[in-house]
Write a protein that holds these residues in place. Structure first.
Motif, PDB file in Angstrom:
ATOM      1  N   ASP A  15      -0.471   3.538 -19.101  1.00  0.00           N
ATOM      2  CA  ASP A  15      -0.384   4.939 -19.491  1.00  0.00           C
ATOM      3  C   ASP A  15       0.282   5.726 -18.368  1.00  0.00           C
ATOM      4  OD1 ASP A  15      -0.585   7.451 -20.452  1.00  0.00           O
ATOM      5  OD2 ASP A  15      -2.700   7.304 -21.016  1.00  0.00           O
ATOM      6  N   ILE A  16       1.606   5.686 -18.385  1.00  0.00           N
ATOM      7  CA  ILE A  16       2.372   6.232 -17.271  1.00  0.00           C
ATOM      8  C   ILE A  16       2.292   7.757 -17.199  1.00  0.00           C
ATOM      9  CG2 ILE A  16       4.578   6.159 -18.526  1.00  0.00           C
ATOM     10  CD1 ILE A  16       5.252   4.948 -15.378  1.00  0.00           C
ATOM     11  N   ASP A  17       2.252   8.409 -18.372  1.00  0.00           N
ATOM     12  CA  ASP A  17       2.208   9.875 -18.367  1.00  0.00           C
ATOM     13  C   ASP A  17       0.937  10.385 -17.684  1.00  0.00           C
ATOM     14  OD1 ASP A  17       4.609   9.940 -19.724  1.00  0.00           O
ATOM     15  OD2 ASP A  17       3.617   9.788 -21.681  1.00  0.00           O
ATOM     16  N   LYS A  18      -0.158   9.742 -17.995  1.00  0.00           N
ATOM     17  CA  LYS A  18      -1.459  10.166 -17.443  1.00  0.00           C
ATOM     18  C   LYS A  18      -1.545   9.917 -15.935  1.00  0.00           C
ATOM     19  CE  LYS A  18      -6.264   9.203 -18.399  1.00  0.00           C
ATOM     20  NZ  LYS A  18      -7.047   8.129 -19.028  1.00  0.00           N
ATOM     21  N   ASN A  19      -0.790   8.934 -15.444  1.00  0.00           N
ATOM     22  CA  ASN A  19      -0.929   8.535 -14.035  1.00  0.00           C
ATOM     23  C   ASN A  19       0.250   8.935 -13.150  1.00  0.00           C
ATOM     24  OD1 ASN A  19      -3.491   6.884 -13.961  1.00  0.00           O
ATOM     25  ND2 ASN A  19      -2.420   5.952 -15.690  1.00  0.00           N
ATOM     26  N   ILE A  20       1.169   9.701 -13.737  1.00  0.00           N
ATOM     27  CA  ILE A  20       2.459   9.912 -13.072  1.00  0.00           C
ATOM     28  C   ILE A  20       2.328  10.600 -11.698  1.00  0.00           C
ATOM     29  CG2 ILE A  20       3.047  12.133 -14.203  1.00  0.00           C
ATOM     30  CD1 ILE A  20       5.496   9.199 -13.865  1.00  0.00           C
ATOM     31  N   ASN A  21       1.284  11.428 -11.525  1.00  0.00           N
ATOM     32  CA  ASN A  21       1.125  12.119 -10.235  1.00  0.00           C
ATOM     33  C   ASN A  21       0.129  11.446  -9.294  1.00  0.00           C
ATOM     34  OD1 ASN A  21       3.056  14.181 -10.660  1.00  0.00           O
ATOM     35  ND2 ASN A  21       1.627  15.085 -12.147  1.00  0.00           N
ATOM     36  N   LYS A  22      -0.379  10.293  -9.729  1.00  0.00           N
ATOM     37  CA  LYS A  22      -1.331   9.552  -8.899  1.00  0.00           C
ATOM     38  C   LYS A  22      -0.591   8.761  -7.828  1.00  0.00           C
ATOM     39  CE  LYS A  22      -5.400   8.088 -11.252  1.00  0.00           C
ATOM     40  NZ  LYS A  22      -6.041   7.078 -12.079  1.00  0.00           N
ATOM     41  N   PRO A  51       0.824  -1.222   0.000  1.00  0.00           N
ATOM     42  CA  PRO A  51       0.000   0.000   0.000  1.00  0.00           C
ATOM     43  C   PRO A  51       0.853   1.266   0.000  1.00  0.00           C
ATOM     44  CG  PRO A  51       0.100  -0.939   2.202  1.00  0.00           C
ATOM     45  CD  PRO A  51       0.934  -1.829   1.336  1.00  0.00           C
ATOM     46  N   ILE A  52       1.479   1.545  -1.126  1.00  0.00           N
ATOM     47  CA  ILE A  52       2.401   2.688  -1.197  1.00  0.00           C
ATOM     48  C   ILE A  52       1.614   3.976  -1.422  1.00  0.00           C
ATOM     49  CG2 ILE A  52       4.356   3.656  -2.484  1.00  0.00           C
ATOM     50  CD1 ILE A  52       5.013   0.700  -3.288  1.00  0.00           C
ATOM     51  N   LYS A  53       1.896   4.994  -0.586  1.00  0.00           N
ATOM     52  CA  LYS A  53       1.083   6.221  -0.642  1.00  0.00           C
ATOM     53  C   LYS A  53       1.633   7.267  -1.604  1.00  0.00           C
ATOM     54  CE  LYS A  53      -1.486   5.938   3.589  1.00  0.00           C
ATOM     55  NZ  LYS A  53      -0.737   5.030   4.486  1.00  0.00           N
ATOM     56  N   ILE A  54       2.936   7.199  -1.902  1.00  0.00           N
ATOM     57  CA  ILE A  54       3.509   8.268  -2.730  1.00  0.00           C
ATOM     58  C   ILE A  54       3.146   8.056  -4.210  1.00  0.00           C
ATOM     59  CG2 ILE A  54       5.395   8.798  -1.135  1.00  0.00           C
ATOM     60  CD1 ILE A  54       7.276   7.169  -2.899  1.00  0.00           C
ATOM     61  N   SER A  55       3.331   9.121  -4.992  1.00  0.00           N
ATOM     62  CA  SER A  55       2.941   9.080  -6.406  1.00  0.00           C
ATOM     63  C   SER A  55       3.933   8.242  -7.211  1.00  0.00           C
ATOM     64  CB  SER A  55       2.927  10.501  -6.974  1.00  0.00           C
ATOM     65  OG  SER A  55       4.260  10.990  -7.040  1.00  0.00           O
TER      66      SER A  55
END
Ligand SMILES: Nc1ncnc2c1ncn2[C@@H]1O[C@H](COP(=O)(O)OP(=O)(O)O)[C@@H](O)[C@H]1O
Ligand SMILES: [Mg+2]
Length: 213
Positions: A119-126, A86-90
């Motif tokens: 799709d790593i670009d779209k999710n990079i800050n998630k 359960p990693i919390k960081i983006s």
């Protein structure tokens, strides 16, 4: 990289989960590990990674005791757990962390993720934990493959993947170095055709079959 497991016994309370397991993982071994739920497969992997101390017997990873030298041995092994942590960081921060604590390049993680059609670009800050189960798995696969370790351990890595994700993963596995060792836990041996050269069957804590395939 050689892993030697000799007469490993692990009990949880009264339950004998590893019951005298002896197994050597040699350079270039591509092992499919099978066995019913509860057989002790994940426990064996966790013992190799130094998370569990055996009740008796011995494990050596590259000549080291995995419990005593856990940090060193974890650097040599690419591991995909059965359940994502359960990693919390983006994703961005996670990639940053991995790149500063190892010699993996950001580009290779991004490339492997793209090869897995994440799709790593779209999710990079998630945050990692907000990805879907399959996306988490794809991201963990990308990190594991980017690490180019001597030993890869995959604990039922495709359980959450869609058919295309599975196919992409198997295709990437074909590119692994001939010398690298792989332990691949699965219930679907037929999927690993051409990717494994040895089958190990574990049942109620015992190895009941170990043969070249
Ligand atoms: N941390 C733990 N504490 C107590 N029992 C455990 C623990 N981990 C696993 N077990 C038990 O050990 C047995 C083997 O589990 P596991 O190694 O996860 O099996 P597998 O991966 O082959 O399905 C199961 O009966 C499980 O309940
Ligand atoms: Mg398991």
């Amino acid at each position: 990289m050689i892993v030697k497991i000799e007469h490993a016994i692990k009990n949880f309370g009264e339950v004998n989960v590893l019951d005298d397991v002896t197994l050597a993982i040699n350079e270039g071994d591509k092992i499919a590990m099978l066995g019913p739920n509860g057989a002790g497969k994940t426990t064996l992997i966790r013992a190799i990674l130094g998370y569990y101390k055996l009740n008796s017997g011995k494990i050596e990873v590259d000549g080291m005791d995995p419990v005593k030298e856990r940090t060193k041995i974890l650097k040599k092994i690419s591991f995909i757990p059965q359940l994502p942590p359960p990693i919390k960081i983006s994703l961005n921060d996670l990639i940053g962390y991995i790149c500063t604590t190892s010699d993996i390049e950001r580009e290779s993680i991004v490339q492997e993720a793209k090869d897995m059609e994440l799709d790593i670009d779209k999710n990079i800050n998630k945050p990692f934990f907000k990805l879907s189960g399959g996306m988490k798995q794809k991201f963990l696969i990308a990190i594991a493959l980017a690490r180019k370790s001597e030993l890869f351990i995959f604990d039922e890595p495709t359980a959450n993947l869609d058919p295309k994700g599975r196919e992409n993963f198997y295709n990437l596995l074909k590119n692994l170095d001939e010398k690298s060792s792989v332990v691949y836990i699965t219930h679907r041996l037929e999927d690993l055709e051409g990717l494994t050269n040895r089958l190990v069957y574990l049942d109620i804590g015992k190895i009941t079959d170990d043969k070249a395939i």
